[in-house]
Scaffold this motif. Structure first.
Motif, short mmCIF file in Angstrom:
data_model
loop_
_atom_site.label_atom_id
_atom_site.label_comp_id
_atom_site.label_asym_id
_atom_site.label_seq_id
_atom_site.Cartn_x
_atom_site.Cartn_y
_atom_site.Cartn_z
N LEU A 1 0.89 -1.36 0.15
CA LEU A 1 0.03 -0.11 -0.07
C LEU A 1 1.04 1.09 0.01
N GLY A 2 0.41 2.13 -0.78
CA GLY A 2 1.01 3.50 -0.73
C GLY A 2 2.25 3.56 -1.35
N GLY A 3 3.07 4.65 -1.38
CA GLY A 3 4.28 4.57 -1.93
C GLY A 3 4.13 5.60 -3.20
N PHE A 4 5.40 5.87 -3.66
CA PHE A 4 5.31 6.51 -5.06
C PHE A 4 6.81 6.17 -5.73
N LEU A 5 6.49 5.82 -7.01
CA LEU A 5 7.38 5.22 -7.90
C LEU A 5 8.43 4.01 -7.10
N GLY A 6 7.78 3.43 -6.19
CA GLY A 6 8.36 2.06 -5.62
C GLY A 6 9.11 2.50 -4.33
N MET A 7 8.97 3.76 -4.06
CA MET A 7 9.53 4.11 -2.70
C MET A 7 8.18 4.45 -1.60
N GLY A 8 8.66 3.84 -0.34
CA GLY A 8 7.79 4.49 0.78
C GLY A 8 6.39 3.53 0.75
N LYS A 9 6.50 2.38 0.13
CA LYS A 9 5.58 1.15 0.34
C LYS A 9 5.53 0.84 1.72
N SER A 10 4.26 0.24 2.34
CA SER A 10 4.35 -0.34 3.45
C SER A 10 3.54 -1.77 2.87
N PHE A 11 3.88 -2.69 3.83
CA PHE A 11 3.56 -4.15 3.49
C PHE A 11 2.49 -4.51 4.55
N TYR A 12 1.23 -5.10 4.19
CA TYR A 12 0.44 -5.50 5.02
C TYR A 12 0.00 -7.20 4.89
N PRO A 13 0.38 -8.05 5.57
CA PRO A 13 0.09 -9.45 5.53
C PRO A 13 -1.35 -9.57 6.08
N VAL A 14 -2.30 -10.15 5.29
CA VAL A 14 -3.79 -10.61 5.68
C VAL A 14 -4.07 -12.04 5.38
N PRO A 15 -4.74 -12.41 6.20
CA PRO A 15 -5.24 -13.76 5.99
C PRO A 15 -5.88 -14.07 4.60
N TRP A 16 -5.50 -14.96 3.87
CA TRP A 16 -5.92 -15.22 2.52
C TRP A 16 -7.73 -15.31 2.47
N SER A 17 -8.17 -15.71 3.37
CA SER A 17 -9.72 -15.77 3.36
C SER A 17 -10.45 -14.34 3.28
N LEU A 18 -9.51 -13.23 3.67
CA LEU A 18 -10.14 -11.85 3.65
C LEU A 18 -9.92 -11.43 2.23
N LEU A 19 -9.72 -12.13 1.30
CA LEU A 19 -9.55 -11.62 -0.02
C LEU A 19 -10.59 -12.66 -0.93
N GLN A 20 -11.04 -11.73 -1.85
CA GLN A 20 -12.15 -12.29 -2.76
C GLN A 20 -11.39 -11.94 -4.45
N PHE A 21 -11.37 -12.69 -5.10
CA PHE A 21 -10.92 -12.56 -6.64
C PHE A 21 -12.13 -12.19 -7.38
N ASP A 22 -12.04 -11.07 -8.19
CA ASP A 22 -13.10 -10.80 -9.22
C ASP A 22 -12.39 -10.97 -10.43
N ALA A 23 -12.81 -12.32 -11.15
CA ALA A 23 -12.20 -12.74 -12.26
C ALA A 23 -12.62 -11.67 -13.50
#
Length: 118
Positions: free
Chosen positions: A53-75
């Protein structure tokens, strides 16, 4: 006689995403992208996704681990939809520079934050 104790191996392995799928909120607002997948070595199943999440041109990003069950894929739109509020996500476990050791204890801590079983 010396005894040796075996060091347990990490049960999760990180697979970085070659194509970083977009992640949106349930309302359709852009949140970030999938940076990596955490795969359980025993089952071969994805247990967590690491979102960037966040960042600009690859800098300043933060990383957030989430359980897989919290994501739904919209094909149709080729996007993951996160099923928790962004505020909850941004208050959760994360890192910017030094990733933690993603072992079973850390996976349980992440799952506990989101009220999920690991």
């Amino acid at each position: 006689m010396t005894t040796t104790t075996a060091t347990p191996t990490l049960m999760l392995v990180q697979a970085n995403a070659v194509h970083t799928p977009r992640v949106e909120s349930r309302e359709g607002t852009a949140i970030g992208a999938v940076h990596a997948y955490m795969i359980d070595k025993g089952s071969g199943q994805v247990s967590h996704a690491v979102l960037s999440l966040g960042g600009f041109l690859g800098m300043g990003k933060s990383f957030y681990p989430v359980p897989w069950s919290l994501l739904q894929f919209d094909a149709v739109r080729d996007v993951y939809v996160v099923t928790v509020e962004r505020k909850l996500l941004e208050g959760g476990p994360s890192w910017a520079n030094n990733a933690p050791q993603f072992d079973a204890d850390y996976a349980e801590r992440v799952a506990g934050y989101y009220g999920r079983a690991s």
